[in-house]
Design a protein around this motif. Structure first.
Motif, mmCIF file in Angstrom:
data_model
loop_
_atom_site.group_PDB
_atom_site.id
_atom_site.type_symbol
_atom_site.label_atom_id
_atom_site.label_comp_id
_atom_site.label_asym_id
_atom_site.label_seq_id
_atom_site.Cartn_x
_atom_site.Cartn_y
_atom_site.Cartn_z
ATOM 1 N N ASP A 244 0.885 -1.415 0.004
ATOM 2 C CA ASP A 244 0.164 -0.012 0.008
ATOM 3 C C ASP A 244 0.813 1.270 -0.046
ATOM 4 O O ASP A 244 0.766 2.167 -0.681
ATOM 5 N N SER A 245 1.799 1.278 0.716
ATOM 6 C CA SER A 245 2.731 2.463 1.113
ATOM 7 C C SER A 245 3.585 2.755 -0.380
ATOM 8 O O SER A 245 3.773 3.687 -0.765
ATOM 9 N N GLU A 246 3.815 1.566 -0.952
ATOM 10 C CA GLU A 246 4.628 1.556 -2.118
ATOM 11 C C GLU A 246 4.071 2.129 -3.110
ATOM 12 O O GLU A 246 4.497 2.983 -3.980
ATOM 13 N N PHE A 247 2.641 1.454 -3.384
ATOM 14 C CA PHE A 247 1.963 2.159 -4.531
ATOM 15 C C PHE A 247 1.486 3.697 -4.521
ATOM 16 O O PHE A 247 1.406 4.312 -5.318
ATOM 17 N N LYS A 248 0.936 3.844 -2.961
ATOM 18 C CA LYS A 248 0.680 5.281 -2.846
ATOM 19 C C LYS A 248 1.915 6.263 -3.029
ATOM 20 O O LYS A 248 1.653 7.474 -3.541
ATOM 21 N N SER A 249 2.927 5.953 -2.618
ATOM 22 C CA SER A 249 4.087 6.971 -2.785
ATOM 23 C C SER A 249 4.391 7.063 -4.448
ATOM 24 O O SER A 249 5.112 8.103 -4.680
ATOM 25 N N ALA A 250 4.095 6.274 -5.247
ATOM 26 C CA ALA A 250 4.171 6.115 -6.632
ATOM 27 C C ALA A 250 3.113 7.080 -7.142
ATOM 28 O O ALA A 250 2.913 6.953 -8.638
ATOM 29 N N GLY A 251 1.956 7.062 -6.531
ATOM 30 C CA GLY A 251 0.540 7.730 -7.085
ATOM 31 C C GLY A 251 -0.117 6.741 -7.822
ATOM 32 O O GLY A 251 -0.946 6.941 -8.585
ATOM 33 N N ILE A 252 0.187 5.281 -7.403
ATOM 34 C CA ILE A 252 -0.648 4.170 -8.075
ATOM 35 C C ILE A 252 -1.850 3.885 -7.355
ATOM 36 O O ILE A 252 -2.069 3.713 -6.178
ATOM 37 N N ASN A 253 -2.883 3.957 -7.902
ATOM 38 C CA ASN A 253 -4.400 4.122 -7.625
ATOM 39 C C ASN A 253 -5.046 2.647 -8.405
ATOM 40 O O ASN A 253 -5.732 3.165 -9.317
ATOM 41 N N PRO A 254 -5.254 1.706 -7.759
ATOM 42 C CA PRO A 254 -5.984 0.500 -8.545
ATOM 43 C C PRO A 254 -7.477 0.865 -8.536
ATOM 44 O O PRO A 254 -8.113 0.079 -7.937
ATOM 45 N N GLY A 255 -8.120 1.707 -9.133
ATOM 46 C CA GLY A 255 -9.297 2.118 -8.663
ATOM 47 C C GLY A 255 -10.273 1.372 -9.598
ATOM 48 O O GLY A 255 -11.649 0.930 -9.008
ATOM 49 N N THR A 256 -10.191 0.698 -10.792
ATOM 50 C CA THR A 256 -10.810 -0.107 -11.649
ATOM 51 C C THR A 256 -11.283 -1.417 -10.598
ATOM 52 O O THR A 256 -12.163 -1.869 -10.706
ATOM 53 N N ALA A 257 -10.070 -1.816 -10.230
ATOM 54 C CA ALA A 257 -10.097 -3.128 -9.350
ATOM 55 C C ALA A 257 -11.105 -2.818 -8.018
ATOM 56 O O ALA A 257 -11.707 -4.019 -7.769
ATOM 57 N N ALA A 258 -10.797 -1.779 -7.624
ATOM 58 C CA ALA A 258 -12.027 -1.468 -6.466
ATOM 59 C C ALA A 258 -13.306 -1.455 -6.646
ATOM 60 O O ALA A 258 -14.222 -1.855 -5.927
ATOM 61 N N ASP A 259 -13.510 -0.870 -7.927
ATOM 62 C CA ASP A 259 -14.863 -0.939 -8.393
ATOM 63 C C ASP A 259 -15.173 -2.278 -8.835
ATOM 64 O O ASP A 259 -16.538 -2.458 -8.147
ATOM 65 N N PHE A 260 -14.420 -3.129 -9.275
ATOM 66 C CA PHE A 260 -15.026 -4.404 -9.617
ATOM 67 C C PHE A 260 -15.234 -5.282 -8.107
ATOM 68 O O PHE A 260 -16.006 -6.025 -8.170
ATOM 69 N N THR A 261 -14.598 -4.846 -6.979
ATOM 70 C CA THR A 261 -14.640 -5.419 -5.865
ATOM 71 C C THR A 261 -16.121 -5.080 -5.490
ATOM 72 O O THR A 261 -16.978 -5.991 -4.667
ATOM 73 N N VAL A 262 -16.365 -3.788 -5.540
ATOM 74 C CA VAL A 262 -18.002 -3.421 -5.078
ATOM 75 C C VAL A 262 -18.896 -4.212 -5.681
ATOM 76 O O VAL A 262 -19.848 -4.973 -5.056
ATOM 77 N N VAL A 263 -18.859 -4.174 -7.034
ATOM 78 C CA VAL A 263 -19.933 -4.865 -7.942
ATOM 79 C C VAL A 263 -19.758 -6.545 -7.477
ATOM 80 O O VAL A 263 -20.861 -7.045 -7.622
ATOM 81 N N THR A 264 -18.871 -7.062 -7.317
ATOM 82 C CA THR A 264 -18.799 -8.368 -7.036
ATOM 83 C C THR A 264 -19.436 -8.923 -5.796
ATOM 84 O O THR A 264 -20.265 -9.776 -5.569
ATOM 85 N N VAL A 265 -19.006 -8.065 -4.735
ATOM 86 C CA VAL A 265 -19.950 -8.196 -3.483
ATOM 87 C C VAL A 265 -21.326 -8.017 -3.601
ATOM 88 O O VAL A 265 -22.488 -8.698 -3.092
#
Length: 276
Positions: A244-265
């Motif tokens: 999480d720290s590594e991704f955020k320090s590089a400005g990486i936000n896997p937003g699409t995967a998060a959206d798919f997580t919502v619709v899956t639940v």
């Protein structure tokens, strides 16, 4: 409405490296922003008097007015057709059949409302399109517009595949992990990890092209592998925090995967409700 808000809450409670959760804010957004977004978008998304396009637009508008940024455009685009299908389905097995019907019968008006919603949300890295740009009034249906975008956007691809990624991959992963661990939040983490280990994230790709594709897939493949082997997923908190720290320090936000997580639940919840 409750199933939608539940899905949003579970996704927020899942520690998703690079994304906002109750464990870590990020990208100038907080967990509180996402909770408020879920609350404000729920009513328009389930308003029986609205068309599909109107549901999408007014859900985005309510979110924008509440939090002032784009927290949930992808969530809304994925969940709106599904919630409409759920209103028509009488059994769990009918849910995807009704979804196919919804997607096959979108209109040009739906596309116009949808384009307005996308323009209002102003997602990062959207850019311009030579064909059916959201800044121009559409002359195709919403599903046809999604077909045009489907080669570069995983959410758009669902509109022409009847949510294949969700029903034939992610829901199976969610249910298997939930049955194994008895924990919806960790099952949601497993969905997020599986999605990122398998497909490039559209949100990241729009912003950075393929600069971080291999890094993200490799890191999340490691998480996916470790989750597949453990009966105590909470032992991975340290690893998730590091990534999480590594991704955020590089400005990486896997937003699409998060959206798919919502619709899956949400699918899992709707199927459970329709089976009752």
């Amino acid at each position: 409405m409750q199933a939608y808000e539940y899905a949003c809450e579970i996704e927020l409670r899942a520690f998703k490296p690079g994304n906002v959760s109750i464990y870590a804010d990020g990208h100038d957004m907080t967990a509180a922003d996402f909770r408020l977004s879920a609350e404000q978008s729920a009513s328009p998304l389930t308003n029986a008097n609205y068309s599909l396009g109107e549901r999408i637009y007014y859900a985005v508008k309510a979110t924008r007015e509440a939090v002032g940024c784009n927290t949930n455009l992808g969530i809304i685009l994925l969940c709106a057709p599904l919630l409409l299908a759920a209103e028509k389905a009488k059994t769990a097995s009918e849910l995807r059949v009704m979804l196919a019907d919804v997607l096959a019968n979108t209109t040009v008006a739906d596309a116009e409302w949808g384009f307005r919603a996308i323009a209002l949300a102003a997602p990062g890295g959207l850019g311009k399109s030579d064909e059916q740009d959201v800044a121009v009034k559409p002359d195709v249906t919403l599903t046809q517009a999604m077909r045009i975008a489907s080669d570069r956007d995983r959410i758009a691809l669902q509109f022409i595949s009847n949510y294949k990624d969700v029903f034939e991959f992610l829901v199976l992963r969610y249910n298997a992990k939930f049955n194994r661990w008895g924990d919806a939040e960790w099952a949601a983490v497993a969905v997020y990890a599986a999605m990122l280990a398998t497909y490039p994230d559209s949100h990241i790709e729009r912003k950075y092209a393929d600069l971080y594709t291999d890094l993200v897939m490799d890191k999340m493949a490691l998480v996916d592998d470790k989750l597949s082997k453990t009966d105590k997923p909470e032992q991975l908190m340290g690893l998730l925090g590091k990534i999480d720290s590594e991704f955020k320090s590089a400005g990486i936000n896997p937003g699409t995967a998060a959206d798919f997580t919502v619709v899956t639940v949400l699918v899992a919840q709707l199927e459970q409700l329709l089976s009752g």
